[in-house]
Design a protein around this motif. Structure first.
Motif, PDB file in Angstrom:
ATOM      1  N   TYR A 173       5.857  -0.827 -10.239  1.00 35.77           N
ATOM      2  CA  TYR A 173       6.776   0.263  -9.692  1.00 35.77           C
ATOM      3  C   TYR A 173       6.084   1.586  -9.309  1.00 35.77           C
ATOM      4  O   TYR A 173       6.191   2.315  -8.452  1.00 35.77           O
ATOM      5  CB  TYR A 173       7.722   0.698 -10.940  1.00 35.77           C
ATOM      6  N   ARG A 174       4.959   1.809 -10.236  1.00 32.28           N
ATOM      7  CA  ARG A 174       3.873   2.844  -9.753  1.00 32.28           C
ATOM      8  C   ARG A 174       3.092   2.619  -8.426  1.00 32.28           C
ATOM      9  O   ARG A 174       2.971   3.481  -7.506  1.00 32.28           O
ATOM     10  CB  ARG A 174       3.002   3.010 -10.866  1.00 32.28           C
ATOM     11  N   ALA A 175       3.161   1.444  -8.458  1.00 33.17           N
ATOM     12  CA  ALA A 175       2.040   1.195  -7.127  1.00 33.17           C
ATOM     13  C   ALA A 175       3.084   1.143  -6.062  1.00 33.17           C
ATOM     14  O   ALA A 175       2.651   1.550  -4.725  1.00 33.17           O
ATOM     15  CB  ALA A 175       1.690  -0.311  -7.155  1.00 33.17           C
ATOM     16  N   ILE A 176       4.242   0.856  -5.974  1.00 33.33           N
ATOM     17  CA  ILE A 176       5.251   0.699  -4.966  1.00 33.33           C
ATOM     18  C   ILE A 176       5.699   2.259  -4.815  1.00 33.33           C
ATOM     19  O   ILE A 176       5.591   2.624  -3.380  1.00 33.33           O
ATOM     20  CB  ILE A 176       6.613   0.055  -5.584  1.00 33.33           C
ATOM     21  N   TRP A 177       5.756   3.088  -5.647  1.00 30.80           N
ATOM     22  CA  TRP A 177       6.074   4.535  -5.345  1.00 30.80           C
ATOM     23  C   TRP A 177       4.873   5.184  -4.740  1.00 30.80           C
ATOM     24  O   TRP A 177       5.122   6.079  -3.744  1.00 30.80           O
ATOM     25  CB  TRP A 177       6.804   5.348  -6.410  1.00 30.80           C
ATOM     26  N   ARG A 178       3.728   4.896  -5.149  1.00 28.02           N
ATOM     27  CA  ARG A 178       2.688   5.487  -4.635  1.00 28.02           C
ATOM     28  C   ARG A 178       2.479   5.086  -3.134  1.00 28.02           C
ATOM     29  O   ARG A 178       2.149   5.700  -2.185  1.00 28.02           O
ATOM     30  CB  ARG A 178       1.471   5.049  -5.263  1.00 28.02           C
ATOM     31  N   TYR A 179       2.870   3.699  -2.669  1.00 31.42           N
ATOM     32  CA  TYR A 179       2.960   3.359  -1.148  1.00 31.42           C
ATOM     33  C   TYR A 179       3.833   4.099  -0.611  1.00 31.42           C
ATOM     34  O   TYR A 179       3.615   4.451   0.799  1.00 31.42           O
ATOM     35  CB  TYR A 179       3.202   1.925  -1.408  1.00 31.42           C
ATOM     36  N   ASN A 193      -4.428   0.365   0.206  1.00 31.58           N
ATOM     37  CA  ASN A 193      -4.156   0.679  -1.186  1.00 31.58           C
ATOM     38  C   ASN A 193      -3.420  -0.179  -2.100  1.00 31.58           C
ATOM     39  O   ASN A 193      -3.630  -0.390  -3.042  1.00 31.58           O
ATOM     40  CB  ASN A 193      -3.869   2.157  -1.364  1.00 31.58           C
ATOM     41  N   LEU A 194      -2.045  -0.439  -1.267  1.00 28.82           N
ATOM     42  CA  LEU A 194      -1.335  -1.214  -1.933  1.00 28.82           C
ATOM     43  C   LEU A 194      -1.835  -2.748  -2.392  1.00 28.82           C
ATOM     44  O   LEU A 194      -1.701  -3.132  -3.127  1.00 28.82           O
ATOM     45  CB  LEU A 194       0.305  -1.566  -1.361  1.00 28.82           C
ATOM     46  N   ALA A 195      -2.637  -3.086  -1.338  1.00 26.59           N
ATOM     47  CA  ALA A 195      -3.173  -4.594  -1.422  1.00 26.59           C
ATOM     48  C   ALA A 195      -4.361  -4.429  -2.407  1.00 26.59           C
ATOM     49  O   ALA A 195      -4.359  -5.507  -3.383  1.00 26.59           O
ATOM     50  CB  ALA A 195      -3.752  -4.943  -0.002  1.00 26.59           C
ATOM     51  N   LYS A 196      -4.954  -3.503  -2.631  1.00 21.93           N
ATOM     52  CA  LYS A 196      -6.054  -3.209  -3.504  1.00 21.93           C
ATOM     53  C   LYS A 196      -5.502  -3.249  -4.836  1.00 21.93           C
ATOM     54  O   LYS A 196      -5.856  -4.091  -5.753  1.00 21.93           O
ATOM     55  CB  LYS A 196      -6.869  -2.175  -3.295  1.00 21.93           C
ATOM     56  N   ALA A 197      -4.414  -2.509  -5.021  1.00 27.35           N
ATOM     57  CA  ALA A 197      -3.556  -2.671  -6.388  1.00 27.35           C
ATOM     58  C   ALA A 197      -3.289  -3.950  -6.710  1.00 27.35           C
ATOM     59  O   ALA A 197      -3.155  -4.562  -7.896  1.00 27.35           O
ATOM     60  CB  ALA A 197      -2.296  -1.545  -6.392  1.00 27.35           C
ATOM     61  N   ARG A 198      -2.392  -4.795  -5.646  1.00 30.35           N
ATOM     62  CA  ARG A 198      -2.136  -6.079  -5.977  1.00 30.35           C
ATOM     63  C   ARG A 198      -3.138  -6.911  -6.524  1.00 30.35           C
ATOM     64  O   ARG A 198      -2.991  -7.856  -7.317  1.00 30.35           O
ATOM     65  CB  ARG A 198      -1.409  -6.786  -4.596  1.00 30.35           C
ATOM     66  N   LEU A 199      -4.451  -7.026  -5.761  1.00 26.49           N
ATOM     67  CA  LEU A 199      -5.511  -7.908  -5.941  1.00 26.49           C
ATOM     68  C   LEU A 199      -6.032  -7.481  -7.359  1.00 26.49           C
ATOM     69  O   LEU A 199      -6.335  -8.352  -8.162  1.00 26.49           O
ATOM     70  CB  LEU A 199      -6.613  -7.707  -5.001  1.00 26.49           C
ATOM     71  N   LYS A 200      -6.129  -6.333  -7.926  1.00 30.49           N
ATOM     72  CA  LYS A 200      -6.769  -5.680  -8.951  1.00 30.49           C
ATOM     73  C   LYS A 200      -6.046  -5.599 -10.211  1.00 30.49           C
ATOM     74  O   LYS A 200      -6.461  -5.802 -11.363  1.00 30.49           O
ATOM     75  CB  LYS A 200      -7.379  -4.249  -8.744  1.00 30.49           C
ATOM     76  N   HIS A 201      -4.623  -5.484  -9.987  1.00 35.85           N
ATOM     77  CA  HIS A 201      -3.983  -5.013 -11.242  1.00 35.85           C
ATOM     78  C   HIS A 201      -2.822  -5.726 -11.345  1.00 35.85           C
ATOM     79  O   HIS A 201      -1.755  -5.801 -12.470  1.00 35.85           O
ATOM     80  CB  HIS A 201      -3.491  -3.596 -11.081  1.00 35.85           C
ATOM     81  N   VAL A 211       5.894  -5.914  -4.152  1.00 43.11           N
ATOM     82  CA  VAL A 211       4.589  -5.641  -3.467  1.00 43.11           C
ATOM     83  C   VAL A 211       4.221  -6.792  -2.552  1.00 43.11           C
ATOM     84  O   VAL A 211       3.831  -6.615  -1.410  1.00 43.11           O
ATOM     85  CB  VAL A 211       3.517  -5.567  -4.452  1.00 43.11           C
ATOM     86  N   ASP A 212       4.364  -7.844  -2.870  1.00 41.09           N
ATOM     87  CA  ASP A 212       4.141  -9.088  -2.014  1.00 41.09           C
ATOM     88  C   ASP A 212       5.153  -8.974  -0.950  1.00 41.09           C
ATOM     89  O   ASP A 212       4.674  -9.282   0.498  1.00 41.09           O
ATOM     90  CB  ASP A 212       4.200 -10.415  -2.905  1.00 41.09           C
ATOM     91  N   LEU A 213       6.207  -8.645  -1.013  1.00 45.16           N
ATOM     92  CA  LEU A 213       7.189  -8.628   0.096  1.00 45.16           C
ATOM     93  C   LEU A 213       6.788  -7.556   0.997  1.00 45.16           C
ATOM     94  O   LEU A 213       6.843  -7.683   2.372  1.00 45.16           O
ATOM     95  CB  LEU A 213       8.606  -8.291  -0.292  1.00 45.16           C
ATOM     96  N   TYR A 214       6.302  -6.276   0.543  1.00 48.24           N
ATOM     97  CA  TYR A 214       5.710  -5.286   1.396  1.00 48.24           C
ATOM     98  C   TYR A 214       4.536  -5.659   2.271  1.00 48.24           C
ATOM     99  O   TYR A 214       4.338  -5.116   3.443  1.00 48.24           O
ATOM    100  CB  TYR A 214       5.640  -3.735   0.616  1.00 48.24           C
ATOM    101  N   LEU A 215       3.665  -6.605   1.834  1.00 52.27           N
ATOM    102  CA  LEU A 215       2.460  -6.891   2.114  1.00 52.27           C
ATOM    103  C   LEU A 215       2.684  -8.062   3.248  1.00 52.27           C
ATOM    104  O   LEU A 215       1.699  -8.525   3.676  1.00 52.27           O
ATOM    105  CB  LEU A 215       1.395  -7.250   1.229  1.00 52.27           C
TER     106      LEU A 215
END
Length: 300
Positions: A173-179, A193-201, A211-215
């Protein structure tokens, strides 16, 4: 993003929603087979506790000191809030602060309520009070960021969402709102940045599916068929899950310029009656804005 878990049944049907001028099937075939949930019932335990607290304050007010009265008013206000009774909740939060002026959580709730009704100066003031009293408050940067976001102050929203994300990058949720905040300023950088968050965290949390949907990793139908409706936690209801799913689908449709479909999704988020969730709190604002944009496009 909250509590109050009770089980519900689900049914799949063609969507027909009174009040929306959009024809969903014409705009998005996914809506023709959308999962629709039964609204969450008001928690009977909350209502019983409300009655008990009201009785205590009526019968023992003269024996209660200021700290105890402040705590009781704050607790009753939070119960009113959970039941969607915002005006009564706001009255109790203000009264609680009269008795106990250092209740950071009461200011936090007031900031949220002021954001919901568009009184942003009061919201910022409330959140500043939270930070003065409790600098490490777990949600103040999210809530102040949301206020800035709906106040169209995207630079401030981006700062707060980024700080909130940094406290726990494994929380999707933090990654989504940051995006959502950053995409208004620099869409390409926000997506990177969203893709990096998905890969790393990323972990097993269901909302990484958002996140996958948004990407563009999964389709809208795949999202609804798998992430949104499967793997519920033992204390999670389908209404709660779908409240979130509808809201973030609506935000995606806004970004894609499909305003009518976005309005439908936000209306569906509202029908879940999950009053405590952030996604339910702001769905009405999003629905009205989306419908305005959809109507404006029709008049062009």
């Amino acid at each position: 993003m909250s509590l109050n878990r009770v089980g519900w049944l689900v049914f799949v049907c063609c969507l027909s929603i009174t009040g929306c001028t959009v024809s969903p099937a014409q705009n998005n075939s996914t809506l023709a087979n959308l999962v629709v949930v039964e609204p969450q019932a008001l928690d009977g335990r909350f209502q019983l506790e409300l009655a008990k607290l009201t009785e205590i304050m009526a019968q023992e007010s003269e024996q209660l000191d200021a700290e105890a009265m402040g705590q009781l008013l704050y607790r009753r206000g939070s119960l009113y809030d959970a039941l969607g009774l915002m005006t009564l909740a706001r009255i109790d939060f203000n009264r609680a602060l009269d008795y106990q002026p250092r209740l950071a959580d009461a200011y936090n709730y007031l900031g949220i309520h002021y954001t919901q009704v568009g009184q942003f100066d009061y919201a910022y003031e409330a959140f500043e009070s939270v930070l003065e009293l409790e600098p490490e408050h777990p949600y103040v940067y999210l809530n102040r960021g949301v206020a800035a976001y709906y106040d169209n102050r995207f630079d401030l929203a981006d700062d707060d969402f980024s700080r909130y994300f940094s406290f726990d990058p494994s929380d999707p949720y933090r990654a989504i709102w940051r995006y959502l905040g950053a995409v208004e300023l620099n869409p390409n950088q926000a997506r990177q940045n969203l893709a990096k968050a998905r890969l790393k965290h990323s972990n097993e949390a269901w909302a990484w599916g958002v996140v996958d949907l948004y990407l563009g990793i999964i389709s809208e139908q795949e999202f609804l068929n798998s992430y949104a409706t499967q793997g519920l936690d033992v204390d999670e209801t389908l209404a709660e899950r779908m409240c979130e799913a509808y809201f973030y689908l609506g935000k995606l449709k806004q970004l894609e310029g499909e305003w009518g479909t976005a309005a439908v999704y936000f209306r569906l988020a509202l029908t879940t009656n999950v009053h405590m969730f952030l996604e339910h709190r702001y769905a009405a604002i999003e629905m009205d804005w989306s419908q305005q944009q959809a109507n404006a496009e029709k008049t062009k």
